[in-house]
Design an enzyme around this catalytic site. Sequence first.
Site, PDB file in Angstrom:
ATOM      1  N   GLU A 285      19.107 -32.639  29.963  1.00  0.00           N
ATOM      2  CA  GLU A 285      20.147 -32.774  30.752  1.00  0.00           C
ATOM      3  C   GLU A 285      20.555 -31.535  31.486  1.00  0.00           C
ATOM      4  O   GLU A 285      21.024 -31.483  32.680  1.00  0.00           O
ATOM      5  CB  GLU A 285      21.542 -33.031  29.639  1.00  0.00           C
ATOM      6  CG  GLU A 285      21.326 -34.683  29.315  1.00  0.00           C
ATOM      7  CD  GLU A 285      22.541 -34.827  28.053  1.00  0.00           C
ATOM      8  OE1 GLU A 285      23.250 -33.794  27.660  1.00  0.00           O
ATOM      9  OE2 GLU A 285      22.701 -35.754  27.433  1.00  0.00           O
TER      10      GLU A 285
ATOM     11  N   GLU B  22      19.077 -32.513  25.283  1.00  0.00           N
ATOM     12  CA  GLU B  22      19.976 -31.486  25.635  1.00  0.00           C
ATOM     13  C   GLU B  22      19.175 -30.833  26.763  1.00  0.00           C
ATOM     14  O   GLU B  22      19.637 -30.515  27.863  1.00  0.00           O
ATOM     15  CB  GLU B  22      20.480 -30.504  24.771  1.00  0.00           C
ATOM     16  CG  GLU B  22      21.574 -31.125  23.857  1.00  0.00           C
ATOM     17  CD  GLU B  22      22.875 -31.109  24.686  1.00  0.00           C
ATOM     18  OE1 GLU B  22      23.006 -30.468  25.844  1.00  0.00           O
ATOM     19  OE2 GLU B  22      23.780 -32.137  24.366  1.00  0.00           O
TER      20      GLU B  22
ATOM     21  N   LYS C 169      25.263 -13.498  24.746  1.00  0.00           N
ATOM     22  CA  LYS C 169      24.884 -14.205  23.899  1.00  0.00           C
ATOM     23  C   LYS C 169      23.767 -13.840  22.793  1.00  0.00           C
ATOM     24  O   LYS C 169      22.557 -14.005  22.854  1.00  0.00           O
ATOM     25  CB  LYS C 169      23.963 -15.436  24.593  1.00  0.00           C
ATOM     26  CG  LYS C 169      24.920 -16.487  25.412  1.00  0.00           C
ATOM     27  CD  LYS C 169      25.755 -17.258  24.654  1.00  0.00           C
ATOM     28  CE  LYS C 169      26.632 -18.098  25.442  1.00  0.00           C
ATOM     29  NZ  LYS C 169      27.310 -19.129  24.632  1.00  0.00           N
TER      30      LYS C 169
END
Length: 168
Positions: free
Chosen positions: A69, A66, A133
């Site tokens: 990417e 991840e 977040k």
Amino acid sequence: MMKLKSNQTRTYDGDGYKKRAACLCFRSESEEEVLLVSSSRHPDRWIVPGGGMEPEEEPSVAAVREVCEEAGVKGTLGRLVGIFENQERKHRTYVYVLIVTEVLEDWEDSVNIGRKREWFKIEEAVKVLQYHKPVQASYFEALRQGYSANNGTPVLPTTYSSSMSGIR
């Protein structure tokens, strides 16, 4: 359990939580600067790179995949910081430390969706994450408290707001 999304398969644990993995990507072993990426949903907001685990994929492997990417970095995978639960979104995220050793000029998400990345001092990262977040901001609190993992299960307090259990 698995669900197919247009370009990926989502995996869920026994409680119905989406299985995710992420890394706190540090510029060096001093762990003073961390790499955040722009959100695909809100490009003006910064997030910790991470995403869903593929079927049969180990959390550590998913975390490394991840960040390559999303952030375009490779490095040395370090310790498990914790397994973080977001009850609102029904996610459980395995969060690891990664010491960056290679920064790619072009990477999947920069080419496909124009994702950006930026280095932040830890305090600044917490500030930009805590409003939108809060679970991701809590990763740094867990890191700072330095609790050690006990057989892969972090021993951490669950002292976060009622909308999230914080850390499992």
